[in-house]
Design a protein around this motif. Sequence first.
Motif, PDB file in Angstrom:
ATOM      1  N   GLN A   1       7.956   6.596   5.545  1.00 53.91           N
ATOM      2  CA  GLN A   1       7.614   5.396   6.363  1.00 53.91           C
ATOM      3  C   GLN A   1       7.841   4.141   5.728  1.00 53.91           C
ATOM      4  O   GLN A   1       8.599   3.175   5.974  1.00 53.91           O
ATOM      5  CB  GLN A   1       6.289   5.340   6.968  1.00 53.91           C
ATOM      6  N   PHE A   2       7.289   4.121   4.255  1.00 51.47           N
ATOM      7  CA  PHE A   2       7.715   3.190   3.425  1.00 51.47           C
ATOM      8  C   PHE A   2       9.099   2.793   3.133  1.00 51.47           C
ATOM      9  O   PHE A   2       9.771   1.720   3.329  1.00 51.47           O
ATOM     10  CB  PHE A   2       7.038   3.264   2.024  1.00 51.47           C
TER      11      PHE A   2
ATOM     12  N   THR B   1       3.832   9.402  -6.792  1.00 52.03           N
ATOM     13  CA  THR B   1       4.479   8.746  -5.535  1.00 52.03           C
ATOM     14  C   THR B   1       6.000   8.215  -6.344  1.00 52.03           C
ATOM     15  O   THR B   1       6.735   8.630  -5.206  1.00 52.03           O
ATOM     16  CB  THR B   1       3.508   7.302  -5.518  1.00 52.03           C
TER      17      THR B   1
ATOM     18  N   GLU C   1       0.927  -1.284   0.020  1.00 55.74           N
ATOM     19  CA  GLU C   1      -0.044   0.123  -0.013  1.00 55.74           C
ATOM     20  C   GLU C   1       0.978   1.427  -0.004  1.00 55.74           C
ATOM     21  O   GLU C   1       0.208   2.198  -0.499  1.00 55.74           O
ATOM     22  CB  GLU C   1      -0.887   0.085   1.125  1.00 55.74           C
ATOM     23  N   GLY C   2       2.195   1.283   0.493  1.00 52.47           N
ATOM     24  CA  GLY C   2       2.730   2.366   0.445  1.00 52.47           C
ATOM     25  C   GLY C   2       3.124   2.854  -0.731  1.00 52.47           C
ATOM     26  O   GLY C   2       3.697   3.991  -1.018  1.00 52.47           O
TER      27      GLY C   2
ATOM     28  N   GLU D   1       5.022  11.878   3.980  1.00 59.02           N
ATOM     29  CA  GLU D   1       5.051  10.924   5.259  1.00 59.02           C
ATOM     30  C   GLU D   1       4.686   9.367   4.978  1.00 59.02           C
ATOM     31  O   GLU D   1       5.548   8.540   5.453  1.00 59.02           O
ATOM     32  CB  GLU D   1       4.211  11.346   6.304  1.00 59.02           C
ATOM     33  N   ARG D   2       3.978   9.085   4.058  1.00 60.50           N
ATOM     34  CA  ARG D   2       3.771   7.759   3.801  1.00 60.50           C
ATOM     35  C   ARG D   2       4.969   7.164   3.089  1.00 60.50           C
ATOM     36  O   ARG D   2       5.417   6.016   3.476  1.00 60.50           O
ATOM     37  CB  ARG D   2       2.463   7.745   3.096  1.00 60.50           C
ATOM     38  N   CYS D   3       5.453   7.890   2.324  1.00 60.22           N
ATOM     39  CA  CYS D   3       6.497   7.618   1.264  1.00 60.22           C
ATOM     40  C   CYS D   3       7.938   7.285   2.288  1.00 60.22           C
ATOM     41  O   CYS D   3       8.801   6.259   2.109  1.00 60.22           O
ATOM     42  CB  CYS D   3       6.971   8.258   0.195  1.00 60.22           C
TER      43      CYS D   3
ATOM     44  N   GLU E   1      -5.409  13.358  -0.591  1.00 64.06           N
ATOM     45  CA  GLU E   1      -4.272  12.887   0.246  1.00 64.06           C
ATOM     46  C   GLU E   1      -3.404  14.431   0.699  1.00 64.06           C
ATOM     47  O   GLU E   1      -2.910  14.572   1.659  1.00 64.06           O
ATOM     48  CB  GLU E   1      -3.600  11.832   0.021  1.00 64.06           C
TER      49      GLU E   1
END
Length: 188
Positions: free
Chosen positions: A132-133, A149, A82-83, A128-130, A121
Amino acid sequence: MPQYPPLYVLRHGETAWNAEGRLQGHFDSPLTATGRVQARAQNSILRNRDLIGFAALSSPQRRAQDTAELALDGLLPYSSSEGLAEIGVGDWAGRSRAELMQVCPEARDTYDLYEHAPNGEGFAALHERCRQFLSNLTGPHVLITHGITSRMLRLILLGRELEDLRGMQGGQGVVFYLNEGVQHRLKL
Protein backbone atom coordinates in the motif's frame (compact mmCIF):
# COMPACT_ATOMS: atom_id res chain seq x y z
CA MET A 1 3.91 -6.10 -12.10
CA PRO A 2 3.06 -2.50 -11.12
CA GLN A 3 5.40 0.28 -12.22
CA TYR A 4 7.18 2.12 -9.42
CA PRO A 5 9.28 5.29 -9.54
CA PRO A 6 13.05 5.14 -9.03
CA LEU A 7 13.82 4.63 -5.34
CA TYR A 8 16.80 4.66 -3.02
CA VAL A 9 16.22 2.47 0.04
CA LEU A 10 18.37 2.87 3.16
CA ARG A 11 18.37 0.97 6.43
CA HIS A 12 19.12 2.92 9.60
CA GLY A 13 22.62 2.69 11.04
CA GLU A 14 23.59 0.28 13.78
CA THR A 15 21.84 0.84 17.11
CA ALA A 16 22.75 -0.16 20.63
CA TRP A 17 20.15 -2.94 20.49
CA ASN A 18 21.45 -4.17 17.11
CA ALA A 19 24.87 -4.51 18.74
CA GLU A 20 23.33 -6.31 21.72
CA GLY A 21 21.31 -8.72 19.56
CA ARG A 22 17.89 -7.42 20.66
CA LEU A 23 14.71 -7.19 18.61
CA GLN A 24 13.52 -3.60 18.30
CA GLY A 25 10.31 -3.64 16.30
CA HIS A 26 8.45 -0.46 17.26
CA PHE A 27 10.78 0.19 20.21
CA ASP A 28 13.90 2.28 19.72
CA SER A 29 17.50 2.42 20.83
CA PRO A 30 20.04 5.07 19.85
CA LEU A 31 22.50 4.89 16.99
CA THR A 32 25.97 3.75 18.03
CA ALA A 33 29.13 5.53 16.88
CA THR A 34 29.33 2.86 14.14
CA GLY A 35 25.72 3.61 13.18
CA ARG A 36 26.53 7.30 12.76
CA VAL A 37 29.53 6.41 10.56
CA GLN A 38 27.27 4.16 8.46
CA ALA A 39 24.72 6.97 8.00
CA ARG A 40 27.49 9.37 6.92
CA ALA A 41 28.67 6.73 4.42
CA GLN A 42 25.14 6.68 2.99
CA ASN A 43 25.39 10.46 2.64
CA SER A 44 28.63 10.07 0.67
CA ILE A 45 26.97 7.52 -1.61
CA LEU A 46 23.94 9.73 -2.21
CA ARG A 47 26.13 12.79 -2.90
CA ASN A 48 27.38 10.96 -5.99
CA ARG A 49 23.85 10.40 -7.32
CA ASP A 50 21.53 12.73 -9.23
CA LEU A 51 18.74 13.45 -6.76
CA ILE A 52 17.01 16.16 -8.80
CA GLY A 53 13.27 15.55 -8.56
CA PHE A 54 13.58 13.20 -5.58
CA ALA A 55 11.71 13.58 -2.31
CA ALA A 56 12.68 11.82 0.94
CA LEU A 57 10.63 9.90 3.50
CA SER A 58 11.73 8.29 6.75
CA SER A 59 10.19 5.91 9.19
CA PRO A 60 8.87 7.89 12.16
CA GLN A 61 11.05 5.83 14.50
CA ARG A 62 13.95 7.73 16.07
CA ARG A 63 16.74 5.47 14.78
CA ALA A 64 15.59 5.98 11.20
CA GLN A 65 15.14 9.74 11.64
CA ASP A 66 18.60 10.06 13.22
CA THR A 67 19.97 8.20 10.20
CA ALA A 68 17.99 10.44 7.83
CA GLU A 69 19.47 13.55 9.46
CA LEU A 70 22.98 12.31 8.67
CA ALA A 71 22.36 10.49 5.38
CA LEU A 72 20.42 13.38 3.84
CA ASP A 73 22.46 16.23 5.35
CA GLY A 74 22.92 18.91 2.70
CA LEU A 75 20.93 16.89 0.15
CA LEU A 76 17.19 16.69 0.79
CA PRO A 77 14.64 17.56 3.45
CA TYR A 78 12.52 14.64 4.61
CA SER A 79 9.20 13.91 6.20
CA SER A 80 8.02 10.77 7.95
CA SER A 81 5.63 8.00 6.98
CA GLU A 82 4.18 5.23 9.15
CA GLY A 83 4.40 2.98 6.10
CA LEU A 84 8.17 2.80 6.62
CA ALA A 85 8.06 1.71 10.29
CA GLU A 86 9.75 -1.55 11.22
CA ILE A 87 7.75 -4.76 11.45
CA GLY A 88 5.99 -4.99 14.81
CA VAL A 89 7.36 -7.71 17.07
CA GLY A 90 4.68 -7.38 19.75
CA ASP A 91 5.56 -8.87 23.11
CA TRP A 92 9.12 -9.59 22.01
CA ALA A 93 10.23 -5.98 21.43
CA GLY A 94 13.42 -5.29 23.37
CA ARG A 95 14.16 -8.95 24.09
CA SER A 96 17.35 -10.78 23.19
CA ARG A 97 17.35 -12.88 20.02
CA ALA A 98 19.37 -15.58 21.80
CA GLU A 99 16.84 -15.74 24.65
CA LEU A 100 13.92 -15.88 22.22
CA MET A 101 15.48 -18.72 20.25
CA GLN A 102 15.30 -20.73 23.48
CA VAL A 103 11.58 -20.04 24.02
CA CYS A 104 10.49 -20.41 20.38
CA PRO A 105 11.32 -23.97 19.28
CA GLU A 106 9.52 -23.52 15.94
CA ALA A 107 12.06 -20.83 14.92
CA ARG A 108 14.79 -22.24 12.70
CA ASP A 109 16.81 -19.03 13.12
CA THR A 110 16.41 -15.46 14.34
CA TYR A 111 14.70 -14.45 11.09
CA ASP A 112 11.74 -16.68 12.04
CA LEU A 113 11.28 -14.73 15.28
CA TYR A 114 9.67 -11.89 13.31
CA GLU A 115 6.94 -14.23 12.12
CA HIS A 116 6.32 -15.97 15.45
CA ALA A 117 6.32 -12.97 17.82
CA PRO A 118 3.18 -12.95 20.01
CA ASN A 119 1.03 -9.94 19.08
CA GLY A 120 3.51 -9.14 16.30
CA GLU A 121 2.66 -7.87 12.84
CA GLY A 122 3.87 -10.88 10.84
CA PHE A 123 5.19 -10.97 7.30
CA ALA A 124 1.84 -11.07 5.47
CA ALA A 125 0.60 -7.92 7.21
CA LEU A 126 3.93 -6.17 6.62
CA HIS A 127 3.76 -7.13 2.95
CA GLU A 128 0.32 -5.55 2.64
CA ARG A 129 1.42 -2.39 4.48
CA CYS A 130 4.49 -2.03 2.24
CA ARG A 131 2.48 -2.74 -0.92
CA GLN A 132 0.00 0.00 0.00
CA PHE A 133 2.82 2.41 0.85
CA LEU A 134 4.53 1.83 -2.51
CA SER A 135 1.28 2.15 -4.46
CA ASN A 136 0.84 5.66 -3.01
CA LEU A 137 4.26 6.98 -4.09
CA THR A 138 3.92 9.55 -6.86
CA GLY A 139 7.54 10.14 -7.80
CA PRO A 140 11.18 9.24 -7.11
CA HIS A 141 12.07 8.99 -3.42
CA VAL A 142 14.84 8.27 -0.97
CA LEU A 143 13.37 6.01 1.74
CA ILE A 144 14.96 5.55 5.16
CA THR A 145 13.62 2.52 6.95
CA HIS A 146 14.59 -0.66 8.83
CA GLY A 147 16.06 -4.09 8.18
CA ILE A 148 12.96 -6.22 7.64
CA THR A 149 10.86 -3.40 6.17
CA SER A 150 13.66 -2.58 3.70
CA ARG A 151 13.76 -6.20 2.58
CA MET A 152 9.98 -6.30 2.17
CA LEU A 153 9.88 -3.08 0.14
CA ARG A 154 12.60 -4.34 -2.16
CA LEU A 155 10.96 -7.77 -2.47
CA ILE A 156 7.79 -6.06 -3.74
CA LEU A 157 9.71 -3.70 -6.02
CA LEU A 158 11.50 -6.66 -7.59
CA GLY A 159 8.28 -8.64 -8.08
CA ARG A 160 9.45 -11.49 -5.87
CA GLU A 161 7.31 -13.83 -3.75
CA LEU A 162 6.95 -13.54 0.02
CA GLU A 163 8.84 -16.80 0.56
CA ASP A 164 11.90 -15.09 -1.00
CA LEU A 165 12.11 -12.56 1.86
CA ARG A 166 14.66 -14.60 3.84
CA GLY A 167 17.12 -14.42 0.95
CA MET A 168 16.89 -10.66 0.41
CA GLN A 169 20.22 -8.95 0.92
CA GLY A 170 20.45 -6.41 3.71
CA GLY A 171 23.09 -4.14 5.14
CA GLN A 172 23.75 -1.01 7.11
CA GLY A 173 25.82 1.78 5.60
CA VAL A 174 24.78 0.85 2.06
CA VAL A 175 22.14 2.20 -0.29
CA PHE A 176 19.90 0.13 -2.54
CA TYR A 177 18.83 1.76 -5.81
CA LEU A 178 15.79 0.24 -7.50
CA ASN A 179 14.51 1.22 -10.91
CA GLU A 180 12.41 -0.70 -13.44
CA GLY A 181 12.56 -3.94 -11.46
CA VAL A 182 16.36 -3.95 -11.08
CA GLN A 183 18.24 -3.50 -7.81
CA HIS A 184 21.77 -2.12 -7.35
CA ARG A 185 23.58 -2.26 -3.99
CA LEU A 186 25.68 0.89 -3.67
CA LYS A 187 28.50 1.14 -1.14
CA LEU A 188 31.69 3.12 -0.59
